[in-house]
Design an enzyme around this catalytic site. Structure first.
Site, PDB file in Angstrom:
ATOM      1  N   PRO A   2       1.098  -0.956   0.217  1.00  0.00           N
ATOM      2  CA  PRO A   2      -0.001   0.260   0.009  1.00  0.00           C
ATOM      3  C   PRO A   2       0.850   1.479  -0.309  1.00  0.00           C
ATOM      4  CG  PRO A   2      -0.607  -1.141   2.048  1.00  0.00           C
ATOM      5  CD  PRO A   2       1.067  -2.169   1.142  1.00  0.00           C
ATOM      6  N   GLU A   3       0.741   1.957  -0.964  1.00  0.00           N
ATOM      7  CA  GLU A   3       1.663   3.654  -1.646  1.00  0.00           C
ATOM      8  C   GLU A   3       0.191   4.311  -1.331  1.00  0.00           C
ATOM      9  OE1 GLU A   3       4.078   3.400  -4.436  1.00  0.00           O
ATOM     10  OE2 GLU A   3       4.698   1.194  -4.346  1.00  0.00           O
ATOM     11  N   LYS A  58       1.235   7.261   3.812  1.00  0.00           N
ATOM     12  CA  LYS A  58       1.146   5.838   3.828  1.00  0.00           C
ATOM     13  C   LYS A  58       0.277   5.797   5.286  1.00  0.00           C
ATOM     14  CE  LYS A  58       4.777   4.948   0.243  1.00  0.00           C
ATOM     15  NZ  LYS A  58       6.061   4.639   0.836  1.00  0.00           N
ATOM     16  N   ARG A 126       2.806 -10.388   7.027  1.00  0.00           N
ATOM     17  CA  ARG A 126       4.363 -10.717   7.391  1.00  0.00           C
ATOM     18  C   ARG A 126       4.670  -9.249   8.894  1.00  0.00           C
ATOM     19  NH1 ARG A 126       8.186  -8.981   2.637  1.00  0.00           N
ATOM     20  NH2 ARG A 126       9.238  -8.653   3.911  1.00  0.00           N
ATOM     21  N   ARG A 277      15.947  -1.600  -3.448  1.00  0.00           N
ATOM     22  CA  ARG A 277      14.363  -1.703  -4.361  1.00  0.00           C
ATOM     23  C   ARG A 277      14.697  -2.274  -5.221  1.00  0.00           C
ATOM     24  NH1 ARG A 277      14.254  -2.099   0.050  1.00  0.00           N
ATOM     25  NH2 ARG A 277      12.920  -1.252   1.711  1.00  0.00           N
TER      26      ARG A 277
END
Length: 287
Positions: A2-3, A58, A126, A277
């Site tokens: 989710p951004e 976020k 997670r 990333r």
DNA sequence: GTGTTTGTTATCAA
DNA sequence: CTTGATAACAAACA
């Protein structure tokens, strides 16, 4: 992951169903990222009414009169609302997927039951996400310290981006990912915005020409607003507050397309590691 | 068994 | 002090 567009999607969904509802009970299942202690957390929340739901970058901010419940979904967090109570018994089906299916599931870490027996499930495969209660002064300190400008806000303009880029020699991707400078961009939308503005992600920020910064500014706005309209991108686990996937995936140009042909020039999309990333770009279109 | 996934922070170096 | 670079965290999956 989710951004900003995904968190905004969840915010709007929840705002439509939760305002004015009172927290009747809440359950925490195998989850540690809760502040303050579990007991205090429950004590502070029980009986409180959801007055509003806000967002910074976020971070989701549930306004509960004198205090604020912060929810950061990090990578795999979900908030899913259901009118009808699912029975509150955890499924033992290990084949249950992180997207779709009955709730609660094996990734449900907490759930909130409201006065009308509707339920908000907090899932997190997670366990990176966190739930935190802060008062108003703590909130403003925290927002001040950790969050920069919102991409779609009036104060985020070409000049801001131009000055920001000029001040840093760090690669442009890492700068765009820095939440203290710009709040809400994450890995997917940064790769997409850089592709649209034809800028290589590893370029030093201060090497960008004025024209390039201008294109980048437009690209950020376009990508973010279009993604919000489409209720976000589901790459792995993202779902909106109704448990539905986002529709922006169909518009992704480079993210998740390594070794495939560039949609503009047919050159093979490259993938590298940058700022820690996975980073996707077209070596032909982006310069 | 290994590598990969990412939002954020901690830590260290310059 | 600032800036930048990198590891670490967590858990599941291919």
């Amino acid at each position: 992951m989710p951004e900003l567009p995904e968190v905004e999607t969840v915010r709007l969904d929840l705002r439509a169903v939760l305002l004015g509802k009172k927290i009747k009970s809440l359950f925490i299942v195998d989850f540690k990222n809760i502040f303050p202690s579990l007991n205090l957390f429950k004590k502070k929340l029980l009986g409180k009414t959801i007055v509003d739901i806000e967002r910074k970058g976020k971070l989701l901010i549930f306004k509960l009169n004198d205090l604020n419940l912060l929810v950061h979904l990090k990578m795999t967090g979900q908030l899913i609302y259901q009118d009808i109570v699912g029975g509150h018994s955890l499924s033992n089906d290990s084949r249950e997927k992180a997207v779709g299916g009955k709730l609660p599931n094996r990734f449900t870490r907490a759930y909130f039951v409201f006065n009308d027996d509707s339920t908000l499930y907090f899932n997190d495969l997670r366990k990176f996400a966190y739930l935190k209660i802060v008062d108003n002064s703590e909130l403003s300190t925290l927002l001040q310290k950790n969050y920069g400008l919102e991409p779609l806000s009036p104060s985020f303009d070409q000049n801001y981006l131009l000055n920001l880029a000029a001040k840093h020699r760090i690669n442009i991707k890492a700068l765009l990912l820095n939440q203290q400078k710009i709040a809400g961009l994450g890995n997917i939308y940064v790769d997409e915005a850089l592709f649209l503005s034809r800028i290589l992600p590893f370029r030093p920020a201060n090497s960008l020409k004025k024209k390039e910064v201008s294109l980048l500014f437009e690209a950020i706005n376009e990508v973010i607003s279009k993604a919000i309209k489409n209720k976000g991108t589901t790459f792995n686990t993202f779902v909106d507050a109704k448990g539905k996937v986002g529709n922006y995936s169909q518009y992704l140009k480079v993210y998740g397309r390594p070794k495939q042909a560039c949609l503009v020039c047919k050159t093979e999309i490259k993938k590298m590691k940058l700022a820690g990333r996975g980073t996707h770009y077209c070596p032909q279109c982006q310069r």
